[in-house]
Design a protein around this motif. Structure first.
Motif, PDB file in Angstrom:
ATOM      1  N   THR B  37      23.722 -20.246 -56.211  1.00 25.25           N
ATOM      2  CA  THR B  37      21.939 -20.445 -56.385  1.00 25.25           C
ATOM      3  C   THR B  37      21.605 -19.042 -56.875  1.00 25.25           C
ATOM      4  OG1 THR B  37      22.386 -22.125 -54.934  1.00 25.25           O
ATOM      5  CG2 THR B  37      20.312 -21.329 -55.534  1.00 25.25           C
ATOM      6  N   TRP B  64      28.484 -30.312 -57.477  1.00 21.52           N
ATOM      7  CA  TRP B  64      27.418 -30.108 -56.694  1.00 21.52           C
ATOM      8  C   TRP B  64      26.291 -29.341 -57.493  1.00 21.52           C
ATOM      9  CZ3 TRP B  64      26.634 -30.984 -51.399  1.00 21.52           C
ATOM     10  CH2 TRP B  64      27.621 -31.596 -50.558  1.00 21.52           C
ATOM     11  N   VAL B  66      25.339 -29.976 -60.934  1.00 20.56           N
ATOM     12  CA  VAL B  66      25.022 -30.816 -61.898  1.00 20.56           C
ATOM     13  C   VAL B  66      23.317 -30.541 -62.169  1.00 20.56           C
ATOM     14  CG1 VAL B  66      26.449 -32.599 -62.034  1.00 20.56           C
ATOM     15  CG2 VAL B  66      24.577 -33.102 -60.644  1.00 20.56           C
ATOM     16  N   GLY B  67      22.667 -30.403 -61.139  1.00 21.68           N
ATOM     17  CA  GLY B  67      21.212 -30.024 -61.326  1.00 21.68           C
ATOM     18  C   GLY B  67      21.024 -28.718 -62.088  1.00 21.68           C
ATOM     19  N   GLU B  68      21.674 -27.765 -61.679  1.00 19.67           N
ATOM     20  CA  GLU B  68      21.645 -26.376 -62.258  1.00 19.67           C
ATOM     21  C   GLU B  68      22.027 -26.609 -63.873  1.00 19.67           C
ATOM     22  OE1 GLU B  68      22.837 -26.860 -59.421  1.00 19.67           O
ATOM     23  OE2 GLU B  68      22.354 -24.846 -58.158  1.00 19.67           O
ATOM     24  N   GLU B  70      22.061 -29.435 -65.511  1.00 25.87           N
ATOM     25  CA  GLU B  70      21.059 -30.128 -66.439  1.00 25.87           C
ATOM     26  C   GLU B  70      19.912 -29.144 -66.837  1.00 25.87           C
ATOM     27  OE1 GLU B  70      19.968 -33.872 -64.622  1.00 25.87           O
ATOM     28  OE2 GLU B  70      21.801 -34.419 -64.329  1.00 25.87           O
ATOM     29  N   VAL B  71      19.411 -28.453 -65.991  1.00 26.82           N
ATOM     30  CA  VAL B  71      18.103 -27.599 -66.213  1.00 26.82           C
ATOM     31  C   VAL B  71      18.608 -26.474 -67.308  1.00 26.82           C
ATOM     32  CG1 VAL B  71      16.578 -25.939 -65.454  1.00 26.82           C
ATOM     33  CG2 VAL B  71      17.242 -27.980 -64.005  1.00 26.82           C
ATOM     34  N   PHE B  72      19.668 -25.941 -66.967  1.00 21.00           N
ATOM     35  CA  PHE B  72      20.056 -24.811 -68.120  1.00 21.00           C
ATOM     36  C   PHE B  72      20.449 -25.315 -69.453  1.00 21.00           C
ATOM     37  CE2 PHE B  72      20.523 -21.769 -64.574  1.00 21.00           C
ATOM     38  CZ  PHE B  72      19.900 -20.962 -65.036  1.00 21.00           C
ATOM     39  N   ARG B  74      18.868 -27.963 -70.798  1.00 23.01           N
ATOM     40  CA  ARG B  74      17.775 -28.188 -71.173  1.00 23.01           C
ATOM     41  C   ARG B  74      16.832 -26.869 -71.790  1.00 23.01           C
ATOM     42  NH1 ARG B  74      14.423 -29.499 -73.533  1.00 23.01           N
ATOM     43  NH2 ARG B  74      12.395 -30.892 -73.637  1.00 23.01           N
ATOM     44  N   GLN B 202      22.176 -33.414 -49.385  1.00 17.43           N
ATOM     45  CA  GLN B 202      21.201 -34.501 -49.889  1.00 17.43           C
ATOM     46  C   GLN B 202      20.488 -33.955 -51.228  1.00 17.43           C
ATOM     47  OE1 GLN B 202      17.560 -34.440 -47.444  1.00 17.43           O
ATOM     48  NE2 GLN B 202      18.432 -32.950 -46.273  1.00 17.43           N
ATOM     49  N   ARG B 203      20.408 -35.056 -52.151  1.00 15.75           N
ATOM     50  CA  ARG B 203      19.690 -35.129 -53.684  1.00 15.75           C
ATOM     51  C   ARG B 203      18.521 -33.942 -53.306  1.00 15.75           C
ATOM     52  NH1 ARG B 203      16.108 -37.776 -56.688  1.00 15.75           N
ATOM     53  NH2 ARG B 203      15.086 -38.691 -54.856  1.00 15.75           N
ATOM     54  N   GLY B 204      18.668 -33.173 -54.385  1.00 19.58           N
ATOM     55  CA  GLY B 204      17.513 -32.157 -54.461  1.00 19.58           C
ATOM     56  C   GLY B 204      17.727 -30.845 -53.827  1.00 19.58           C
ATOM     57  N   ILE B 205      18.473 -30.983 -53.075  1.00 23.38           N
ATOM     58  CA  ILE B 205      18.689 -29.587 -51.775  1.00 23.38           C
ATOM     59  C   ILE B 205      20.110 -29.171 -52.305  1.00 23.38           C
ATOM     60  CG2 ILE B 205      19.120 -28.960 -49.683  1.00 23.38           C
ATOM     61  CD1 ILE B 205      16.065 -29.300 -50.623  1.00 23.38           C
ATOM     62  N   GLU B 206      21.123 -30.193 -52.177  1.00 23.08           N
ATOM     63  CA  GLU B 206      22.671 -29.740 -52.258  1.00 23.08           C
ATOM     64  C   GLU B 206      23.047 -29.847 -53.838  1.00 23.08           C
ATOM     65  OE1 GLU B 206      24.441 -28.283 -50.110  1.00 23.08           O
ATOM     66  OE2 GLU B 206      23.176 -28.641 -48.267  1.00 23.08           O
ATOM     67  N   TRP B 207      22.558 -30.707 -54.371  1.00 20.85           N
ATOM     68  CA  TRP B 207      22.673 -30.903 -55.866  1.00 20.85           C
ATOM     69  C   TRP B 207      21.685 -31.615 -56.764  1.00 20.85           C
ATOM     70  CZ3 TRP B 207      24.327 -34.497 -52.037  1.00 20.85           C
ATOM     71  CH2 TRP B 207      23.892 -35.725 -52.220  1.00 20.85           C
TER      72      TRP B 207
END
Lengths: 207, 207
Positions: B37, B64, B66-68, B70-72, B74, B202-207
């Motif tokens: 992170t 775990w 995928v959030g990062e 997706e943002v990168f 973008r 949980q969603r938004g915290i771990e992924w």
């Protein structure tokens, strides 16, 4: 490499879903780098899930984090323009806070203490209103350490907060009672830092 | 609260500007949260300064992060569309790498080792070409730990790299010679984690 499986399941009477859905209280402390950076990384992940993000920087001069601020303001604009991600508010103590100009702008310790307490009062109001999904309280350990904000009041406010609001607090020397109240505590320890070798901070790395 | 001033200036014959401009080799290690992170947080800051970012994830299943990702992705699109920030490439080991389909897709240890080494070879080529300004080598400590990639070769490649290319390596159990070669090493130590209390990610915290 997190696996997502708890090592044990406590007899706390909660279902897995209830336990999963408890909001996170994270504390990033210790003398090393990465406390704020990891908090902003969490905010990035939350933004991507549509979280409403509120950042509150409890420092008088936040020049080292202008990069993060610019990117998050841009992500907040993206949300307004396209509906992607979540909303973003970014507040700095500076001379007072952006929502109020009550600060005298004086650079005294008394004024810093008053500004910090005013910031915490606003955060309490927002928590009561369930205003954000994720609060980043950057460098918030210091006002507690210096007695400007009462740690027991912070712990009580966090314990009683309504709904599903996640809170991340950063800074060195986190108070033991704050650590006790948190669900996720990471200590960042410096093993080696370029400033030890006389290297100053540099663009794109430090800010 | 970093102040930007080194505590001492070494007698290494370098000017302040030369010393300031040495590229960073950062290692985020230890058993705690925040290693990746914080690396992605550094990448965010670099992106804002216009850095060309290359992320290489040395894990077979990166669900775990995928959030990062997706943002990168973008942010990389934003750069292409508007010129803001820097370019972004995000590569995952997965079954082979996105630039090659040489992997058999087998799920054996031998294939994992071959895929990891292929990833490192590509990174060596890119470093020689000065392809990126900042490389995030996520979970790259494990291929070194397991002997799939030779740590002395990594250290030599990093020591001899041309130009101004920053490298951040994450993962537990960083090899002592890698730590010795790094300019910035932070150890993340777990003090408390919700999974200890039976709480799943949980969603938004771990992924």
């Amino acid at each position: 490499m997190p696996q997502g499986q708890p090592q044990s399941v406590p007899a706390d009477g909660l279902t897995t879903r209830q336990r999963r859905n408890r909001p996170i209280t994270a504390v990033h402390t210790g003398p090393g780098k990465g406390k704020s950076t990891a908090a902003f990384g969490m905010a990035l992940r939350g933004w991507n899930q549509g979280f409403d993000i509120g950042v509150f920087q409890f420092v008088k001069s936040a020049k080292w984090k202008v990069g993060e601020e610019e990117v998050f303001r841009r992500l907040g604009e993206l949300h307004e323009q396209t509906g992607e991600g979540g909303a973003v508010e970014w507040h700095k103590m500076g001379s007072g806070w952006s929502w109020t100009r009550s600060s005298t702008g004086e650079n005294t310790q008394e004024q810093h203490a008053a500004d910090a307490l005013e910031g915490w009062r606003e955060i309490q109001r927002r928590i009561a209103d369930e205003r954000h999904d994720l609060y980043v309280l950057d460098e918030f350990t210091y006002p507690m350490k210096w007695g400007w904000v009462d740690v027991d009041e912070v712990v009580a406010t966090l314990a009683d907060r309504p709904g599903k609001q996640h809170v991340v607090i950063t800074g060195r020397d986190a108070h033991p009672r704050l650590i006790e109240a948190a669900t996720l505590v990471t200590e960042m320890t410096k093993i080696r830092h370029p400033m030890d070798d006389g290297q100053k901070g540099q663009r794109g790395i430090e800010w």
